[in-house]
Scaffold this motif. Structure first.
Motif, PDB file in Angstrom:
ATOM      1  N   LYS A 151       0.833  -1.198   0.000  1.00 39.62           N
ATOM      2  CA  LYS A 151       0.000   0.000   0.000  1.00 39.62           C
ATOM      3  C   LYS A 151       0.870   1.250   0.000  1.00 39.62           C
ATOM      4  O   LYS A 151       1.842   1.349   0.731  1.00 39.62           O
ATOM      5  N   ARG A 152       0.509   2.228  -0.822  1.00 45.11           N
ATOM      6  CA  ARG A 152       1.260   3.459  -0.919  1.00 45.11           C
ATOM      7  C   ARG A 152       1.094   4.285   0.356  1.00 45.11           C
ATOM      8  O   ARG A 152       0.000   4.419   0.877  1.00 45.11           O
ATOM      9  N   ILE A 202       4.143  11.843 -12.450  1.00 48.63           N
ATOM     10  CA  ILE A 202       5.174  12.187 -11.473  1.00 48.63           C
ATOM     11  C   ILE A 202       5.292  11.077 -10.430  1.00 48.63           C
ATOM     12  O   ILE A 202       4.542  10.105 -10.462  1.00 48.63           O
ATOM     13  N   ASP A 203       6.222  11.242  -9.485  1.00 50.53           N
ATOM     14  CA  ASP A 203       6.519  10.177  -8.524  1.00 50.53           C
ATOM     15  C   ASP A 203       6.078  10.480  -7.100  1.00 50.53           C
ATOM     16  O   ASP A 203       5.912   9.563  -6.292  1.00 50.53           O
ATOM     17  N   SER A 246      -1.949   7.062  -6.805  1.00 52.96           N
ATOM     18  CA  SER A 246      -1.093   5.868  -6.709  1.00 52.96           C
ATOM     19  C   SER A 246       0.353   6.255  -6.380  1.00 52.96           C
ATOM     20  O   SER A 246       1.241   5.417  -6.406  1.00 52.96           O
ATOM     21  N   ILE A 247       0.577   7.540  -6.074  1.00 55.78           N
ATOM     22  CA  ILE A 247       1.893   8.018  -5.647  1.00 55.78           C
ATOM     23  C   ILE A 247       1.746   8.640  -4.252  1.00 55.78           C
ATOM     24  O   ILE A 247       0.636   8.990  -3.843  1.00 55.78           O
ATOM     25  N   GLU A 297      12.686  10.790   0.979  1.00 56.02           N
ATOM     26  CA  GLU A 297      13.382   9.500   1.000  1.00 56.02           C
ATOM     27  C   GLU A 297      12.500   8.427   1.624  1.00 56.02           C
ATOM     28  O   GLU A 297      12.364   7.313   1.089  1.00 56.02           O
ATOM     29  N   PHE A 298      11.897   8.754   2.755  1.00 56.10           N
ATOM     30  CA  PHE A 298      11.034   7.815   3.485  1.00 56.10           C
ATOM     31  C   PHE A 298       9.891   7.315   2.600  1.00 56.10           C
ATOM     32  O   PHE A 298       9.593   6.118   2.545  1.00 56.10           O
ATOM     33  N   LEU A 299       9.229   8.238   1.888  1.00 53.98           N
ATOM     34  CA  LEU A 299       8.056   7.868   1.100  1.00 53.98           C
ATOM     35  C   LEU A 299       8.414   7.191  -0.219  1.00 53.98           C
ATOM     36  O   LEU A 299       7.765   6.225  -0.632  1.00 53.98           O
TER      37      LEU A 299
END
Length: 302
Positions: free
Chosen positions: A2-3, A95-96, A116-117, A297-299
């Motif tokens: 899960k995002r 995008i990310d 979804s990001i 970074e964490f995500l």
């Protein structure tokens, strides 16, 4: 998998929040990081103006080797009535990771539901979670003890104050908030903090009572974005809540003063205090960038 999103402080576990803060401190100390997100794109959609949040997020992504795209909500079809869920699903293909700065908390929650990001709350009317994590980073960096030193908030029970409440509840430190009557934080949020997290939070209507012996003093503007029509009413209600030298004399002599900026000098805080030796606001502003690096970074690595 899960995002993960970061919509409010309570989206994190205690160890995750502390881990982000420690990682941000490490990034700031070492300044020797891998450019691990080359080719990744950070998007920023803002309904409200921004200096620090926008620039610190863009700088954070660039330091990781990525790039960013900034969009005012007026430039998107959202301004012409496109549903949030449609915009969220389309942007997720381009995008990310996304930072959303808006008025309604529900806007961010709906965007995250259909995205979804990872979606990050860059400020809403209810919460400002990134700000408060970087504020706590500053408190720790300045040698203060979250669990022993007295931490106070003076002023409006606004979005930043409410994220401080969530942080206090999650991390387990005591918090005193001094707000004028009628300008306290949401009752339901306080109830939830105390019932679920057993939070040690005190609300008072007297700034002198709150600041006695305080080691960490935090304040913010009396009139937030979108409340401009209340400016005169608020100036009258908050006139005794100015952080000035007279009030500061009641705090511990080693106390530090925080303000998330922009400041209305000689309104909620005097020029003398803002520019004084106890003010840490410039380090506080810088620390947003390091915390945002840690959060990106964490995500992205999840």
């Amino acid at each position: 998998m899960k995002r993960r999103h970061f919509i409010r402080i309570w989206d994190l576990k205690k160890e995750e929040a502390l881990g982000l803060i420690n990682r941000a401190l490490e990034l700031k100390r070492n300044k020797n990081w891998e450019r691990k997100f080359i080719g990744k794109i950070l998007g920023l959609i803002f309904e409200k103006p921004s200096t620090r949040t926008r620039i610190s997020f863009e700088s954070a992504m660039i330091k990781w080797g990525g790039s960013s795209i900034f969009l005012s909500s007026k430039d998107l079809q959202l301004s012409r009535g496109e549903p949030i869920k449609d915009t969220a699903r389309v942007i997720s293909r381009y995008i990310d990771i996304l930072v959303l700065r808006t008025y309604k908390q529900e806007t961010i929650e709906e965007f995250a539901k259909y995205s979804s990001i990872p979606v990050i709350n860059g400020l809403s009317d209810r919460f400002h979670p990134c700000q408060v994590l970087s504020d706590i980073m500053t408190v720790i960096e300045k040698g203060k003890d979250l669990y022993k030193d007295k931490i106070v908030w003076i002023g409006d029970g606004n979005n930043v104050a409410q994220s401080w409440i969530e942080a206090s509840a999650l991390l387990g430190f005591k918090l005193v908030l001094a707000c004028p009557k009628g300008f306290e934080p949401e009752e339901e949020l306080l109830k939830e903090a105390k019932e679920i997290y057993k939070a040690q939070i005190e609300i008072v209507n007297n700034p002198e009572e709150a600041i006695k012996g305080a080691e960490v003093i935090n304040t913010d503007v009396w009139t937030s974005m979108g409340q401009e029509e209340e400016s005169e009413k608020r100036r009258f209600a908050f006139k005794n809540f100015q952080v000035n030298n007279e009030l500061l004399k009641l705090a511990d002599p080693s106390a530090i003063v925080l303000h998330c900026l922009p400041a209305h000098r000689d309104e909620e805080i005097t020029e003398e205090v803002l520019e004084g030796h106890q003010s840490v606001v410039w380090d506080q502003a810088e620390n947003k960038m390091w915390l945002h690096m840690a959060l990106i970074e964490f995500l992205l690595e999840r």
